[in-house]
Design an enzyme around this catalytic site. Structure first.
Site, PDB file in Angstrom:
ATOM      1  N   HIS A 106       0.802  -1.228   0.000  1.00 30.14           N
ATOM      2  CA  HIS A 106       0.000   0.000   0.000  1.00 30.14           C
ATOM      3  C   HIS A 106       0.838   1.283   0.000  1.00 30.14           C
ATOM      4  O   HIS A 106       0.548   2.231   0.734  1.00 30.14           O
ATOM      5  CB  HIS A 106      -0.961   0.006   1.189  1.00 30.14           C
ATOM      6  N   HIS A 176      -9.666   2.047   0.574  1.00 30.41           N
ATOM      7  CA  HIS A 176      -9.638   0.898   1.482  1.00 30.41           C
ATOM      8  C   HIS A 176     -10.775   0.945   2.499  1.00 30.41           C
ATOM      9  O   HIS A 176     -10.547   0.739   3.697  1.00 30.41           O
ATOM     10  CB  HIS A 176      -8.281   0.830   2.183  1.00 30.41           C
ATOM     11  N   GLU A 312     -11.670  -3.552  -2.902  1.00 36.55           N
ATOM     12  CA  GLU A 312     -10.693  -2.562  -3.349  1.00 36.55           C
ATOM     13  C   GLU A 312     -10.509  -2.702  -4.854  1.00 36.55           C
ATOM     14  O   GLU A 312      -9.869  -3.642  -5.318  1.00 36.55           O
ATOM     15  CB  GLU A 312      -9.361  -2.791  -2.632  1.00 36.55           C
TER      16      GLU A 312
HETATM   17  C1  GAL Z   1      -5.504  -5.438   1.908  1.00 39.44           C
HETATM   18  C2  GAL Z   1      -4.488  -6.517   1.722  1.00 39.44           C
HETATM   19  C3  GAL Z   1      -4.451  -7.305   3.006  1.00 39.44           C
HETATM   20  C4  GAL Z   1      -4.137  -6.411   4.182  1.00 39.44           C
HETATM   21  C5  GAL Z   1      -5.086  -5.225   4.186  1.00 39.44           C
HETATM   22  C6  GAL Z   1      -4.822  -4.175   5.229  1.00 39.44           C
HETATM   23  O1  GAL Z   1      -5.633  -4.693   0.754  1.00 39.44           O
HETATM   24  O2  GAL Z   1      -4.807  -7.323   0.621  1.00 39.44           O
HETATM   25  O3  GAL Z   1      -3.533  -8.362   2.897  1.00 39.44           O
HETATM   26  O4  GAL Z   1      -2.807  -6.001   4.129  1.00 39.44           O
HETATM   27  O5  GAL Z   1      -5.080  -4.604   2.958  1.00 39.44           O
HETATM   28  O6  GAL Z   1      -3.776  -4.319   6.022  1.00 39.44           O
END
Ligand code: GAL
Length: 348
Positions: A106, A176, A312
């Site tokens: 991210h 998110h 997402e």
């Molecule tokens: C998602 C990701 C997860 C986790 C989450 C938040 O997008 O696929 O594995 O990291 O974010 O921490």
């Protein structure tokens, strides 16, 4: 339609974090804060004539700053995992910050979710902008990003993304939000139903990193082509479920025509809230956060286990490693223009 502005908190350097609330004619509202260009609350009509806040979040800036789970935030420069926190572009290797084991997740250490964006309100929308300098988190190019939240009178929340760089770079923006259509803090989402218009998904390895294989959902717990309760197959731990402790997978959307198309439909059979997700992106990450026990959200809500699901919309994770995945390269001067809409209705 109206937009109000309030002060949500103060950053350590004294900068204000502002909260904008967009309210439409049915009384639905979306509150967005400048910290992380984050969707902080989303009140939509339910079947009983009231409003339900369908996203998890916090009441204070302090909680957002401590928050490791990206609740409601805008994610960038590159959403999800970049294997071994490095990539090669135009023959040059770029090193990134490994904040998830050996991977960059991210956007790295201080991604877009942790920055205080500039904002301007219009009639039914809020326009956020951020300038990410060349070399920010290891990514090349001065990148200017605009994210526009618009709440329409038909209870559709549009998130529109623009980005432009002065050098070739890589970008994969998403939001998110963690949804619970029965209301944030109203227990698990296991009985809520979900349809995802995807025949295939990207296979992951034990680090939740796509290994390049694109495989059919048919015969797996990832078959959401017909709506089913999110919890129905979640315990059917198979080859793909071990690593992720639930769903944490990128679905390859069918969208044959291109442009904005229905990607997913989720519904809460009890309260009657239905959410349709439309996007022009090639993929969507379904993430069913496993256990938020001990986490307290808005109005003291206890989130507990399986309290939400994320959809997402994005390009596939680890795209630079796999030429068979749609490219996330943004060439110098090219304008990235993308939209995702979460549209809410009620079912009888
Ligand atoms: C998602 C990701 C997860 C986790 C989450 C938040 O997008 O696929 O594995 O990291 O974010 O921490």
């Amino acid at each position: 339609m109206s937009v109000t502005e309030t002060v949500f908190g103060t950053m350590p350097d004294g900068e204000s974090v502002l909260c904008y609330t967009i309210t439409n004619k049915s009384g639905a509202s979306a509150a967005v804060i400048t910290y992380g260009a984050t969707l902080q609350s989303l009140l939509v009509p339910n079947r009983s004539g009231g409003l339900t806040d369908v996203v998890l979040g916090y009441d204070t800036l302090e909680d957002y700053r401590k928050n490791k789970m990206y609740l409601g935030a805008t994610i960038g420069r590159v959403g999800n995992r970049i294997e071994k926190a490095r990539f090669t572009l135009n023959g040059k290797e770029y090193g990134l910050f490994a904040n998830d084991g050996a991977q960059c997740l991210h956007g790295g250490k201080i991604g877009f979710d942790k920055q205080n964006w500039s904002a301007k309100a219009a009639d039914d929308s809020v326009v956020f902008t951020l300038t990410s300098p060349d070399g920010d988190e290891g990514f090349p190019g001065n990148l200017t990003v605009t994210v526009i939240y618009t709440l329409a009178d038909d209870n559709a929340l549009s998130i529109r993304y623009f980005a432009v760089s002065d050098q070739d770079t890589i970008v994969n923006l998403t939001n998110h939000s963690y949804f619970n259509l029965a209301g944030q803090g109203a227990g698990t989402v296991l009985d809520q139903t979900l349809m995802i218009d995807a025949d295939r998904f990207t296979r992951i390895d034990s680090d939740i990193v796509p290994n390049g294989e694109i495989v059919p959902v048919a015969g797996t717990a990832l078959d959401f082509r017909k709506a089913k309760p999110i919890g129905r197959d979640i315990g059917a731990v198979g080859e793909y479920m071990d690593a992720a402790q639930g769903y944490d997978h990128n679905f390859v959307l069918n969208n044959k025509k291109g442009g904005l198309a229905l990607a997913a439909r989720a519904a809460d059979p009890q309260g009657g809230v239905v959410m349709e997700t439309y996007t022009d992106q090639p993929g969507v990450q379904l993430f069913t956060a496993f256990d938020f026990t001990g986490m307290r959200g808005k109005n003291g809500a206890e989130y507990g286990s399986r309290p939400s699901f994320c959809l997402e919309t994005q390009h596939f994770a680890n795209a630079m490693e796999h030429p068979n995945f749609p490219s996330i390269v943004l060439h110098a001067g090219e304008v990235l223009d993308s939209e995702t809409i979460y549209r809410f209705t009620t079912a009888k």
